[in-house]
Design a protein around this motif. Structure first.
Motif, PDB file in Angstrom:
ATOM      1  N   ILE A   1       3.410 -20.539 -22.048  1.00  0.00           N
ATOM      2  CA  ILE A   1       4.862 -19.302 -23.214  1.00  0.00           C
ATOM      3  C   ILE A   1       5.798 -19.159 -22.271  1.00  0.00           C
ATOM      4  O   ILE A   1       7.019 -18.704 -22.748  1.00  0.00           O
ATOM      5  CB  ILE A   1       4.195 -17.977 -23.008  1.00  0.00           C
ATOM      6  CG1 ILE A   1       2.719 -18.019 -24.062  1.00  0.00           C
ATOM      7  CG2 ILE A   1       4.817 -16.964 -23.601  1.00  0.00           C
ATOM      8  CD1 ILE A   1       1.986 -16.408 -24.142  1.00  0.00           C
ATOM      9  N   GLU A   2       6.087 -19.610 -21.095  1.00  0.00           N
ATOM     10  CA  GLU A   2       7.526 -18.958 -20.368  1.00  0.00           C
ATOM     11  C   GLU A   2       8.452 -20.099 -20.508  1.00  0.00           C
ATOM     12  O   GLU A   2       9.242 -20.762 -20.685  1.00  0.00           O
ATOM     13  CB  GLU A   2       6.875 -19.090 -19.136  1.00  0.00           C
ATOM     14  CG  GLU A   2       6.350 -18.041 -17.998  1.00  0.00           C
ATOM     15  CD  GLU A   2       6.395 -18.082 -16.701  1.00  0.00           C
ATOM     16  OE1 GLU A   2       6.757 -19.063 -15.769  1.00  0.00           O
ATOM     17  OE2 GLU A   2       5.705 -17.179 -16.578  1.00  0.00           O
ATOM     18  N   GLU A   3       7.995 -21.312 -20.783  1.00  0.00           N
ATOM     19  CA  GLU A   3       8.579 -22.684 -21.093  1.00  0.00           C
ATOM     20  C   GLU A   3       8.780 -23.288 -21.683  1.00  0.00           C
ATOM     21  O   GLU A   3      10.310 -23.888 -21.901  1.00  0.00           O
ATOM     22  CB  GLU A   3       7.232 -24.486 -20.228  1.00  0.00           C
ATOM     23  CG  GLU A   3       6.821 -24.314 -19.148  1.00  0.00           C
ATOM     24  CD  GLU A   3       8.153 -24.583 -18.365  1.00  0.00           C
ATOM     25  OE1 GLU A   3       9.016 -26.052 -18.882  1.00  0.00           O
ATOM     26  OE2 GLU A   3       9.010 -24.338 -17.568  1.00  0.00           O
ATOM     27  N   ILE A   4       8.029 -22.530 -23.136  1.00  0.00           N
ATOM     28  CA  ILE A   4       8.635 -22.494 -24.032  1.00  0.00           C
ATOM     29  C   ILE A   4       9.425 -21.642 -24.838  1.00  0.00           C
ATOM     30  O   ILE A   4      10.868 -22.302 -25.481  1.00  0.00           O
ATOM     31  CB  ILE A   4       7.142 -22.738 -25.571  1.00  0.00           C
ATOM     32  CG1 ILE A   4       7.972 -23.395 -26.536  1.00  0.00           C
ATOM     33  CG2 ILE A   4       6.773 -21.525 -26.313  1.00  0.00           C
ATOM     34  CD1 ILE A   4       8.307 -24.351 -26.519  1.00  0.00           C
ATOM     35  N   ASP A   5       9.527 -20.391 -24.170  1.00  0.00           N
ATOM     36  CA  ASP A   5      10.543 -19.733 -24.106  1.00  0.00           C
ATOM     37  C   ASP A   5      11.846 -20.473 -23.777  1.00  0.00           C
ATOM     38  O   ASP A   5      12.964 -20.111 -24.100  1.00  0.00           O
ATOM     39  CB  ASP A   5      10.914 -18.331 -23.078  1.00  0.00           C
ATOM     40  CG  ASP A   5      11.246 -17.138 -23.702  1.00  0.00           C
ATOM     41  OD1 ASP A   5      11.556 -16.828 -24.641  1.00  0.00           O
ATOM     42  OD2 ASP A   5      11.429 -16.338 -22.067  1.00  0.00           O
ATOM     43  N   LYS A   6      11.453 -21.076 -22.154  1.00  0.00           N
ATOM     44  CA  LYS A   6      12.836 -21.496 -21.652  1.00  0.00           C
ATOM     45  C   LYS A   6      13.410 -22.541 -23.166  1.00  0.00           C
ATOM     46  O   LYS A   6      14.576 -22.315 -22.327  1.00  0.00           O
ATOM     47  CB  LYS A   6      12.623 -22.132 -20.433  1.00  0.00           C
ATOM     48  CG  LYS A   6      13.318 -23.219 -19.878  1.00  0.00           C
ATOM     49  CD  LYS A   6      13.511 -23.953 -18.165  1.00  0.00           C
ATOM     50  CE  LYS A   6      14.251 -24.733 -17.748  1.00  0.00           C
ATOM     51  NZ  LYS A   6      13.351 -25.002 -16.370  1.00  0.00           N
ATOM     52  N   ILE A   7      12.377 -23.586 -23.357  1.00  0.00           N
ATOM     53  CA  ILE A   7      12.911 -24.458 -24.251  1.00  0.00           C
ATOM     54  C   ILE A   7      13.695 -24.172 -25.163  1.00  0.00           C
ATOM     55  O   ILE A   7      14.619 -24.564 -25.673  1.00  0.00           O
ATOM     56  CB  ILE A   7      11.917 -25.497 -24.651  1.00  0.00           C
ATOM     57  CG1 ILE A   7      11.639 -25.798 -23.609  1.00  0.00           C
ATOM     58  CG2 ILE A   7      11.795 -26.381 -26.145  1.00  0.00           C
ATOM     59  CD1 ILE A   7      10.143 -26.993 -23.713  1.00  0.00           C
ATOM     60  N   HIS A   8      12.946 -22.569 -25.768  1.00  0.00           N
ATOM     61  CA  HIS A   8      13.664 -22.173 -26.891  1.00  0.00           C
ATOM     62  C   HIS A   8      15.398 -21.135 -26.407  1.00  0.00           C
ATOM     63  O   HIS A   8      16.544 -22.071 -27.718  1.00  0.00           O
ATOM     64  CB  HIS A   8      12.251 -21.502 -27.635  1.00  0.00           C
ATOM     65  CG  HIS A   8      13.579 -19.973 -28.885  1.00  0.00           C
ATOM     66  ND1 HIS A   8      13.321 -20.585 -30.490  1.00  0.00           N
ATOM     67  CD2 HIS A   8      13.945 -19.510 -28.984  1.00  0.00           C
ATOM     68  CE1 HIS A   8      13.698 -19.729 -31.253  1.00  0.00           C
ATOM     69  NE2 HIS A   8      13.726 -18.909 -30.625  1.00  0.00           N
ATOM     70  N   ARG A   9      15.205 -20.944 -26.132  1.00  0.00           N
ATOM     71  CA  ARG A   9      17.173 -20.477 -24.986  1.00  0.00           C
ATOM     72  C   ARG A   9      17.837 -21.622 -25.340  1.00  0.00           C
ATOM     73  O   ARG A   9      18.457 -21.841 -25.766  1.00  0.00           O
ATOM     74  CB  ARG A   9      16.647 -19.508 -24.242  1.00  0.00           C
ATOM     75  CG  ARG A   9      15.699 -18.537 -24.242  1.00  0.00           C
ATOM     76  CD  ARG A   9      15.520 -17.065 -23.604  1.00  0.00           C
ATOM     77  NE  ARG A   9      14.888 -17.301 -22.614  1.00  0.00           N
ATOM     78  CZ  ARG A   9      15.324 -17.710 -21.390  1.00  0.00           C
ATOM     79  NH1 ARG A   9      16.065 -18.648 -20.432  1.00  0.00           N
ATOM     80  NH2 ARG A   9      14.090 -18.477 -20.250  1.00  0.00           N
ATOM     81  N   MET A  10      17.069 -23.088 -24.617  1.00  0.00           N
ATOM     82  CA  MET A  10      17.873 -24.188 -24.656  1.00  0.00           C
ATOM     83  C   MET A  10      18.469 -24.628 -25.777  1.00  0.00           C
ATOM     84  O   MET A  10      19.943 -24.746 -26.191  1.00  0.00           O
ATOM     85  CB  MET A  10      17.596 -25.442 -23.872  1.00  0.00           C
ATOM     86  CG  MET A  10      17.559 -25.052 -22.117  1.00  0.00           C
ATOM     87  SD  MET A  10      15.672 -26.087 -21.226  1.00  0.00           S
ATOM     88  CE  MET A  10      17.301 -27.256 -21.466  1.00  0.00           C
ATOM     89  N   PHE A  11      17.409 -24.593 -26.867  1.00  0.00           N
ATOM     90  CA  PHE A  11      17.825 -24.554 -28.197  1.00  0.00           C
ATOM     91  C   PHE A  11      19.359 -23.934 -28.521  1.00  0.00           C
ATOM     92  O   PHE A  11      19.954 -24.524 -29.141  1.00  0.00           O
ATOM     93  CB  PHE A  11      17.110 -25.012 -28.756  1.00  0.00           C
ATOM     94  CG  PHE A  11      16.240 -26.273 -29.150  1.00  0.00           C
ATOM     95  CD1 PHE A  11      16.999 -27.859 -29.491  1.00  0.00           C
ATOM     96  CD2 PHE A  11      14.600 -26.434 -28.404  1.00  0.00           C
ATOM     97  CE1 PHE A  11      15.933 -28.694 -29.474  1.00  0.00           C
ATOM     98  CE2 PHE A  11      14.302 -27.042 -28.744  1.00  0.00           C
ATOM     99  CZ  PHE A  11      14.531 -28.818 -29.196  1.00  0.00           C
ATOM    100  N   GLY A  12      18.762 -22.689 -27.994  1.00  0.00           N
ATOM    101  CA  GLY A  12      19.860 -21.683 -29.014  1.00  0.00           C
ATOM    102  C   GLY A  12      21.405 -21.502 -28.133  1.00  0.00           C
ATOM    103  O   GLY A  12      22.123 -22.345 -28.862  1.00  0.00           O
ATOM    104  N   ALA A  13      21.169 -21.952 -27.254  1.00  0.00           N
ATOM    105  CA  ALA A  13      22.182 -22.707 -26.279  1.00  0.00           C
ATOM    106  C   ALA A  13      23.553 -23.596 -26.537  1.00  0.00           C
ATOM    107  O   ALA A  13      24.582 -23.158 -26.869  1.00  0.00           O
ATOM    108  CB  ALA A  13      22.437 -21.779 -24.853  1.00  0.00           C
ATOM    109  N   SER A  14      22.723 -24.669 -26.866  1.00  0.00           N
ATOM    110  CA  SER A  14      22.776 -25.542 -27.741  1.00  0.00           C
ATOM    111  C   SER A  14      24.000 -25.698 -28.588  1.00  0.00           C
ATOM    112  O   SER A  14      25.453 -25.612 -29.173  1.00  0.00           O
ATOM    113  CB  SER A  14      21.949 -27.040 -27.605  1.00  0.00           C
ATOM    114  OG  SER A  14      21.306 -27.293 -25.927  1.00  0.00           O
TER     115      SER A  14
END
Length: 119
Positions: free
Chosen positions: A93-106
């Motif tokens: 859950i922590e990792e996918i949240d980080k990944i989701h935010r990275m996609f969003g920031a990009s």
């Protein structure tokens, strides 16, 4: 460990698939199968974005990854609430949240640059 989307999503997908290998039947199995597919879609989008042939496809792949990572996050939360026995679910859950935010920031960075270019 590399900290790019392609690497992060690939490693998370492998770890999720390994953790889900013990589910045999029932609603938990259905959700686990959907989770595996969703995490794969997230990884594929990151890989595709990295090797996109043009800017429009790059953006499309980022958006696909953003929505797939959001689905993956929600599926993990549902399985956790159901108390499914998935080793490492909190870490996932922590990792996918980080990944989701990275996609969003990009995506937001590209949108901002597009807006600045129009001015």
């Amino acid at each position: 460990m590399e900290n790019d989307l392609k690497t992060l999503t690939f490693e998370l997908t492998i770890n999720i698939c390994k953790a889900l290998s013990g589910f045999d039947s029932g609603v938990t199995k259905v959700l686990a199968d959907e989770l595996a597919l969703s995490s794969y879609r997230t990884s594929f989008a990151a890989s595709s974005a990295r090797s996109a042939l043009n800017r429009d496809r790059f953006i499309r792949h980022l958006e696909e990854g953003y929505y797939a990572s959001g689905r993956t996050f929600e599926l993990l939360r549902i399985l956790k609430a159901m108390e499914a026995q998935i080793e490492g679910i909190d870490s996932f859950i922590e990792e996918i949240d980080k990944i989701h935010r990275m996609f969003g920031a990009s995506i937001k960075t590209i949108q901002r640059k597009n807006n600045e270019a129009r001015v």
